[in-house]
Design a protein around this motif. Structure first.
Motif, PDB file in Angstrom:
ATOM      1  N   ALA A   6       0.835  -1.193   0.000  1.00  0.00           N
ATOM      2  CA  ALA A   6       0.000   0.000   0.000  1.00  0.00           C
ATOM      3  C   ALA A   6       0.874   1.248   0.000  1.00  0.00           C
ATOM      4  N   GLN A   7       0.484   2.216  -0.816  1.00  0.00           N
ATOM      5  CA  GLN A   7       1.222   3.470  -0.928  1.00  0.00           C
ATOM      6  C   GLN A   7       0.253   4.559  -1.379  1.00  0.00           C
ATOM      7  N   PHE A   8       0.453   5.767  -0.880  1.00  0.00           N
ATOM      8  CA  PHE A   8      -0.431   6.878  -1.238  1.00  0.00           C
ATOM      9  C   PHE A   8       0.410   8.084  -1.637  1.00  0.00           C
ATOM     10  N   THR A   9       0.129   8.630  -2.837  1.00  0.00           N
ATOM     11  CA  THR A   9       0.813   9.838  -3.299  1.00  0.00           C
ATOM     12  C   THR A   9      -0.224  10.912  -3.612  1.00  0.00           C
ATOM     13  N   LEU A  10      -0.045  12.053  -3.009  1.00  0.00           N
ATOM     14  CA  LEU A  10      -0.915  13.206  -3.247  1.00  0.00           C
ATOM     15  C   LEU A  10      -0.208  14.141  -4.220  1.00  0.00           C
ATOM     16  N   ILE A  11      -0.842  14.395  -5.384  1.00  0.00           N
ATOM     17  CA  ILE A  11      -0.192  15.177  -6.436  1.00  0.00           C
ATOM     18  C   ILE A  11      -1.030  16.398  -6.797  1.00  0.00           C
ATOM     19  N   GLY A  12      -0.366  17.536  -6.890  1.00  0.00           N
ATOM     20  CA  GLY A  12      -1.001  18.736  -7.420  1.00  0.00           C
ATOM     21  C   GLY A  12      -0.917  18.723  -8.935  1.00  0.00           C
ATOM     22  N   LYS A  24       8.013  15.511 -11.558  1.00  0.00           N
ATOM     23  CA  LYS A  24       7.899  14.509 -10.490  1.00  0.00           C
ATOM     24  C   LYS A  24       6.479  13.965 -10.390  1.00  0.00           C
ATOM     25  N   GLY A  25       5.497  14.847 -10.583  1.00  0.00           N
ATOM     26  CA  GLY A  25       4.108  14.401 -10.555  1.00  0.00           C
ATOM     27  C   GLY A  25       3.797  13.438 -11.687  1.00  0.00           C
ATOM     28  N   ALA A  26       4.295  13.752 -12.884  1.00  0.00           N
ATOM     29  CA  ALA A  26       4.072  12.884 -14.046  1.00  0.00           C
ATOM     30  C   ALA A  26       4.724  11.521 -13.830  1.00  0.00           C
ATOM     31  N   LYS A  27       5.917  11.497 -13.248  1.00  0.00           N
ATOM     32  CA  LYS A  27       6.607  10.233 -12.983  1.00  0.00           C
ATOM     33  C   LYS A  27       5.849   9.387 -11.967  1.00  0.00           C
ATOM     34  N   ALA A  28       5.289  10.033 -10.954  1.00  0.00           N
ATOM     35  CA  ALA A  28       4.532   9.304  -9.935  1.00  0.00           C
ATOM     36  C   ALA A  28       3.261   8.709 -10.523  1.00  0.00           C
ATOM     37  N   LEU A  29       2.604   9.450 -11.410  1.00  0.00           N
ATOM     38  CA  LEU A  29       1.406   8.929 -12.064  1.00  0.00           C
ATOM     39  C   LEU A  29       1.710   7.658 -12.845  1.00  0.00           C
ATOM     40  N   ALA A  30       2.882   7.587 -13.447  1.00  0.00           N
ATOM     41  CA  ALA A  30       3.253   6.430 -14.260  1.00  0.00           C
ATOM     42  C   ALA A  30       3.358   5.150 -13.440  1.00  0.00           C
ATOM     43  N   THR A  31       3.513   5.277 -12.129  1.00  0.00           N
ATOM     44  CA  THR A  31       3.637   4.095 -11.264  1.00  0.00           C
ATOM     45  C   THR A  31       2.344   3.797 -10.509  1.00  0.00           C
ATOM     46  N   ALA A  32       1.281   4.529 -10.816  1.00  0.00           N
ATOM     47  CA  ALA A  32       0.024   4.379 -10.073  1.00  0.00           C
ATOM     48  C   ALA A  32      -0.719   3.107 -10.460  1.00  0.00           C
ATOM     49  N   ASP A  33      -1.341   2.493  -9.464  1.00  0.00           N
ATOM     50  CA  ASP A  33      -2.268   1.384  -9.706  1.00  0.00           C
ATOM     51  C   ASP A  33      -3.701   1.887  -9.740  1.00  0.00           C
ATOM     52  N   ARG A  70     -16.046   9.870   2.062  1.00  0.00           N
ATOM     53  CA  ARG A  70     -15.978   8.697   1.194  1.00  0.00           C
ATOM     54  C   ARG A  70     -14.694   8.694   0.363  1.00  0.00           C
ATOM     55  N   ILE A  71     -14.225   9.868  -0.053  1.00  0.00           N
ATOM     56  CA  ILE A  71     -12.967   9.950  -0.793  1.00  0.00           C
ATOM     57  C   ILE A  71     -11.820   9.449   0.086  1.00  0.00           C
ATOM     58  N   ASN A  72     -11.806   9.870   1.343  1.00  0.00           N
ATOM     59  CA  ASN A  72     -10.781   9.396   2.277  1.00  0.00           C
ATOM     60  C   ASN A  72     -10.795   7.873   2.373  1.00  0.00           C
ATOM     61  N   GLU A  73     -11.993   7.306   2.453  1.00  0.00           N
ATOM     62  CA  GLU A  73     -12.124   5.851   2.559  1.00  0.00           C
ATOM     63  C   GLU A  73     -11.658   5.153   1.290  1.00  0.00           C
ATOM     64  N   LEU A  74     -11.964   5.744   0.141  1.00  0.00           N
ATOM     65  CA  LEU A  74     -11.544   5.153  -1.135  1.00  0.00           C
ATOM     66  C   LEU A  74     -10.025   5.104  -1.259  1.00  0.00           C
ATOM     67  N   ILE A  75      -9.362   6.130  -0.750  1.00  0.00           N
ATOM     68  CA  ILE A  75      -7.900   6.149  -0.778  1.00  0.00           C
ATOM     69  C   ILE A  75      -7.343   4.939  -0.046  1.00  0.00           C
ATOM     70  N   VAL A  76      -7.833   4.716   1.152  1.00  0.00           N
ATOM     71  CA  VAL A  76      -7.327   3.621   1.984  1.00  0.00           C
ATOM     72  C   VAL A  76      -7.730   2.262   1.414  1.00  0.00           C
ATOM     73  N   GLU A  77      -8.990   2.125   1.017  1.00  0.00           N
ATOM     74  CA  GLU A  77      -9.467   0.843   0.478  1.00  0.00           C
ATOM     75  C   GLU A  77      -8.662   0.427  -0.748  1.00  0.00           C
ATOM     76  N   ASN A  78      -8.454   1.374  -1.661  1.00  0.00           N
ATOM     77  CA  ASN A  78      -7.738   1.047  -2.890  1.00  0.00           C
ATOM     78  C   ASN A  78      -6.254   0.820  -2.651  1.00  0.00           C
ATOM     79  N   ALA A  79      -5.687   1.505  -1.669  1.00  0.00           N
ATOM     80  CA  ALA A  79      -4.273   1.286  -1.349  1.00  0.00           C
ATOM     81  C   ALA A  79      -4.055  -0.144  -0.856  1.00  0.00           C
ATOM     82  N   HIS A  84      -0.455   1.159  -5.119  1.00  0.00           N
ATOM     83  CA  HIS A  84      -0.138   2.583  -5.166  1.00  0.00           C
ATOM     84  C   HIS A  84      -1.340   3.412  -5.625  1.00  0.00           C
ATOM     85  N   VAL A  85      -1.858   4.220  -4.720  1.00  0.00           N
ATOM     86  CA  VAL A  85      -2.979   5.110  -5.028  1.00  0.00           C
ATOM     87  C   VAL A  85      -2.454   6.531  -5.197  1.00  0.00           C
TER      88      VAL A  85
END
Length: 258
Positions: A6-12, A24-33, A70-79, A84-85
């Motif tokens: 499980a991993q969480f990245t917050l990107i602007g 850096k944001g674009a690179k992180a998106l490339a590793t997202a699940d 619910r958004i907060n919960e979705l972050i954790v559930e999907n992680a 990687h969320v």
């Protein structure tokens, strides 16, 4: 058995133009699940995460697909379920983006967190129009305010801002524009320069400029609406793109008085 940690990245995501996301944001998106993205995050950015599951969780005035809880919960559930969320939020996630709430919630579950700042629309959108939010001998500081509080009422700090010589930048304030105008008029600032920029940095950008006394007419004429950035202050007149408008405006006002 969980295959991915499980991993969480917050990107602007930046102010709108997809080229204004950070490398850096674009690179992180490339590793997202999984990518949870907002209404103000440009859809084109999802191409950086071709293999990720995409979930739209955007909120607009009068409409919200998911509550913040619910958004907060979705972050954790999907992680925990996928790995990687990435949470993709317009502008910078810590400028009226409620990013801290999402970080705090994920942290309660021991999920590793990374924060990647984004370019805030509060400075990038005026800059696109040639407006420097600070300028020597004209504006030595700037205020960034939200137009509404958590109860949907006009933010109280705007009244304080009307008494300042700083540049005033208001996000999410279009629905409160008549009240904002009235507050500035009460401070005898009806001739203060103002610009409203809708869909800033995008091809669909629309602009209305004038003074506090005239801006509501411009909003009607140009059919301006949200999302928009409101910029108030002397620096608006100094923009190389707007100088000619204000010079013509002053001449018109002078001739009307003769």
């Amino acid at each position: 058995m969980q295959l991915k940690k499980a991993q969480f990245t917050l990107i602007g995501a930046g102010p709108g133009d997809p080229d204004l996301i950070t490398v850096k944001g674009a690179k992180a998106l490339a590793t997202a699940d999984v990518v949870l993205y907002d209404a103000l995050a440009n859809d084109q950015l999802l191409a950086y995460a071709p293999n990720a599951k995409k979930i739209f969780v955007g909120k607009r005035k009068g409409y919200r697909r998911y509550s913040q809880k619910r958004i907060n919960e979705l972050i954790v559930e999907n992680a925990f379920n996928y790995g990687h969320v990435v949470r993709l939020k317009g502008g910078d996630p810590f400028v009226f983006g409620r990013g801290s709430e999402e970080i705090d919630y994920a942290d309660n579950f021991g999920i590793p967190i990374e924060i990647i700042s984004g370019i805030s629309s509060s400075v990038a959108v005026p800059a696109k129009l040639g407006i420097a939010v600070t300028q020597r001998n004209i504006a030595r500081s700037f205020w960034v305010l939200t137009g509404t509080d958590s109860y949907g009422k006009l933010a109280k700090d705007i009244r304080l801002a009307t008494q300042s010589s700083a540049t005033i930048i208001i996000l999410m304030g279009m629905s409160k524009l008549p009240e904002i105008v009235q507050l500035f008029q009460q401070e005898n600032k009806g001739e203060q320069a103002i610009a409203i920029i809708q869909n800033g940095t995008l091809a669909t950008e629309k602009i209305g400029v004038g003074t506090i006394d005239t801006i509501q007419e411009q909003v009607v004429q140009k059919k301006l609406s949200s999302p928009a950035v409101i910029v108030i202050g002397e620096v608006v007149k100094q923009s190389h793109k707007l100088k000619s408008f204000y010079e013509e405006f002053v001449l018109t006002e002078t001739s009307n008085l003769e």
